[in-house]
Design a protein around this motif. Sequence first.
Motif, PDB file in Angstrom:
ATOM      1  N   UNK A  44       0.848  -1.182   0.000  1.00 25.28           N
ATOM      2  CA  UNK A  44       0.000   0.000   0.000  1.00 25.28           C
ATOM      3  C   UNK A  44       0.887   1.237   0.000  1.00 25.28           C
ATOM      4  N   UNK A  45       0.387   2.309  -0.571  1.00 23.94           N
ATOM      5  CA  UNK A  45       1.085   3.594  -0.539  1.00 23.94           C
ATOM      6  C   UNK A  45       0.225   4.572   0.245  1.00 23.94           C
ATOM      7  N   UNK A  46       0.809   5.147   1.281  1.00 23.67           N
ATOM      8  CA  UNK A  46       0.115   6.115   2.119  1.00 23.67           C
ATOM      9  C   UNK A  46       0.927   7.403   2.101  1.00 23.67           C
ATOM     10  N   UNK A  47       0.301   8.486   1.717  1.00 20.09           N
ATOM     11  CA  UNK A  47       0.967   9.795   1.640  1.00 20.09           C
ATOM     12  C   UNK A  47       2.261   9.722   0.828  1.00 20.09           C
ATOM     13  N   UNK A  48       2.244   8.962  -0.255  1.00 11.97           N
ATOM     14  CA  UNK A  48       3.403   8.851  -1.127  1.00 11.97           C
ATOM     15  C   UNK A  48       4.484   7.915  -0.621  1.00 11.97           C
ATOM     16  N   UNK A 101       4.881   4.108  17.370  1.00 10.43           N
ATOM     17  CA  UNK A 101       5.690   3.641  16.254  1.00 10.43           C
ATOM     18  C   UNK A 101       6.997   3.020  16.746  1.00 10.43           C
ATOM     19  N   UNK A 102       7.422   2.006  15.996  1.00 10.39           N
ATOM     20  CA  UNK A 102       8.631   1.259  16.328  1.00 10.39           C
ATOM     21  C   UNK A 102       9.565   1.322  15.129  1.00 10.39           C
ATOM     22  N   UNK A 103      10.773   1.824  15.348  1.00  8.84           N
ATOM     23  CA  UNK A 103      11.760   1.943  14.280  1.00  8.84           C
ATOM     24  C   UNK A 103      12.912   0.988  14.557  1.00  8.84           C
ATOM     25  N   UNK A 104      13.330   0.274  13.514  1.00  7.42           N
ATOM     26  CA  UNK A 104      14.430  -0.689  13.653  1.00  7.42           C
ATOM     27  C   UNK A 104      15.165  -0.799  12.320  1.00  7.42           C
ATOM     28  N   UNK A 105      16.214  -1.598  12.343  1.00 10.24           N
ATOM     29  CA  UNK A 105      16.904  -1.942  11.114  1.00 10.24           C
ATOM     30  C   UNK A 105      16.598  -3.407  10.854  1.00 10.24           C
ATOM     31  N   UNK A 106      15.743  -3.660   9.908  1.00  7.75           N
ATOM     32  CA  UNK A 106      15.369  -5.027   9.538  1.00  7.75           C
ATOM     33  C   UNK A 106      15.536  -5.152   8.032  1.00  7.75           C
ATOM     34  N   UNK A 107      15.994  -6.292   7.584  1.00  6.99           N
ATOM     35  CA  UNK A 107      16.227  -6.462   6.156  1.00  6.99           C
ATOM     36  C   UNK A 107      17.315  -5.548   5.642  1.00  6.99           C
ATOM     37  N   UNK A 108      18.165  -5.049   6.555  1.00  4.48           N
ATOM     38  CA  UNK A 108      19.268  -4.191   6.161  1.00  4.48           C
ATOM     39  C   UNK A 108      18.892  -2.730   5.971  1.00  4.48           C
ATOM     40  N   UNK A 109      17.661  -2.351   6.274  1.00  2.00           N
ATOM     41  CA  UNK A 109      17.208  -0.977   6.074  1.00  2.00           C
ATOM     42  C   UNK A 109      16.503  -0.454   7.324  1.00  2.00           C
ATOM     43  N   UNK A 110      16.650   0.837   7.583  1.00  2.00           N
ATOM     44  CA  UNK A 110      15.898   1.465   8.663  1.00  2.00           C
ATOM     45  C   UNK A 110      14.441   1.524   8.214  1.00  2.00           C
ATOM     46  N   UNK A 111      13.548   1.049   9.076  1.00  2.00           N
ATOM     47  CA  UNK A 111      12.128   1.053   8.747  1.00  2.00           C
ATOM     48  C   UNK A 111      11.325   1.275  10.009  1.00  2.00           C
ATOM     49  N   UNK A 112      10.074   1.651   9.822  1.00  4.06           N
ATOM     50  CA  UNK A 112       9.187   1.952  10.939  1.00  4.06           C
ATOM     51  C   UNK A 112       7.874   1.217  10.773  1.00  4.06           C
ATOM     52  N   UNK A 113       7.369   0.703  11.892  1.00  2.70           N
ATOM     53  CA  UNK A 113       6.003   0.170  11.939  1.00  2.70           C
ATOM     54  C   UNK A 113       5.200   1.175  12.745  1.00  2.70           C
ATOM     55  N   UNK A 114       4.110   1.634  12.174  1.00  2.00           N
ATOM     56  CA  UNK A 114       3.280   2.626  12.844  1.00  2.00           C
ATOM     57  C   UNK A 114       1.823   2.179  12.839  1.00  2.00           C
ATOM     58  N   UNK A 115       1.018   2.838  13.637  1.00  2.00           N
ATOM     59  CA  UNK A 115      -0.409   2.540  13.714  1.00  2.00           C
ATOM     60  C   UNK A 115      -1.188   3.763  13.244  1.00  2.00           C
ATOM     61  N   UNK A 158       9.923   1.528   4.701  1.00  2.00           N
ATOM     62  CA  UNK A 158      11.358   1.781   4.760  1.00  2.00           C
ATOM     63  C   UNK A 158      11.592   3.284   4.690  1.00  2.00           C
ATOM     64  N   UNK A 159      12.670   3.721   5.310  1.00  2.00           N
ATOM     65  CA  UNK A 159      13.006   5.142   5.280  1.00  2.00           C
ATOM     66  C   UNK A 159      13.658   5.529   3.965  1.00  2.00           C
ATOM     67  N   UNK A 160      14.144   4.553   3.214  1.00  2.00           N
ATOM     68  CA  UNK A 160      14.709   4.795   1.897  1.00  2.00           C
ATOM     69  C   UNK A 160      13.625   4.446   0.888  1.00  2.00           C
ATOM     70  N   UNK A 161      13.212   5.420   0.100  1.00  2.00           N
ATOM     71  CA  UNK A 161      12.121   5.192  -0.843  1.00  2.00           C
ATOM     72  C   UNK A 161      12.591   4.570  -2.140  1.00  2.00           C
ATOM     73  N   UNK A 162      12.978   3.299  -2.094  1.00  2.00           N
ATOM     74  CA  UNK A 162      13.450   2.643  -3.316  1.00  2.00           C
ATOM     75  C   UNK A 162      12.384   1.734  -3.930  1.00  2.00           C
ATOM     76  N   UNK A 163      11.149   1.807  -3.414  1.00  2.00           N
ATOM     77  CA  UNK A 163      10.058   1.017  -3.985  1.00  2.00           C
ATOM     78  C   UNK A 163       9.942  -0.393  -3.423  1.00  2.00           C
TER      79      UNK A 163
END
Length: 179
Positions: free
Chosen positions: A58-62, A99-113, A126-131
């Motif tokens: 899903x894409x939320x706010x781009x 929200x919970x931020x971690x490095x998983x799969x080699x990338x900084x990412x966040x799980x939010x509600x 993911x914090x890096x927008x590579x698609x």
Amino acid sequence: MKTFKALFTIFLLAISTISCSGDDGNNGIDGVDGAPGATGTANVIYSAWMTAPAAVAETIDGTSGLSTSINAPELSADILAKGTILVYMSFSSSVYQLPYTSTAGGFVNTITAISTVQKIKLFRFKHVGDGTTVSLPTSLSWRYILIPGGKAAATAKTTKLDYSKMSYEEVCARFNIQP
């Protein structure tokens, strides 16, 4: 010496007469009732630990990510507007507040509600927008705590608690919730 004993006896009689009367205990002024206390925690709502359905892209706010939703039937428009919504995730015997931020799969990412009436969307990005995305496994467990609002902050006499600075265990202890 007789004069001293007589004066001492008169002194004791005078003190006992002055300090003891039948009205003692009734001469005080009635106190004024204090201000009402803060709203209690009897109205706090919490869920059992649950799993969520498989996540979908899903894409939320781009921002691209994966999302899934859990039902929260008690989550009302009033709680959304005035209350506090806490969402927790459990994995590897640890509990984390979103929200919970971690490095998983080699990338900084966040799980939010993202909360709406009767639903809580769980979104991982993911914090890096590579698609590409990092998984949101169905093995994770989720729990929410809903704290209905009371008085507006401007009229409340106590400071509103910042639950984001409290551990899961502290929140459970405060509201008498079984962890």
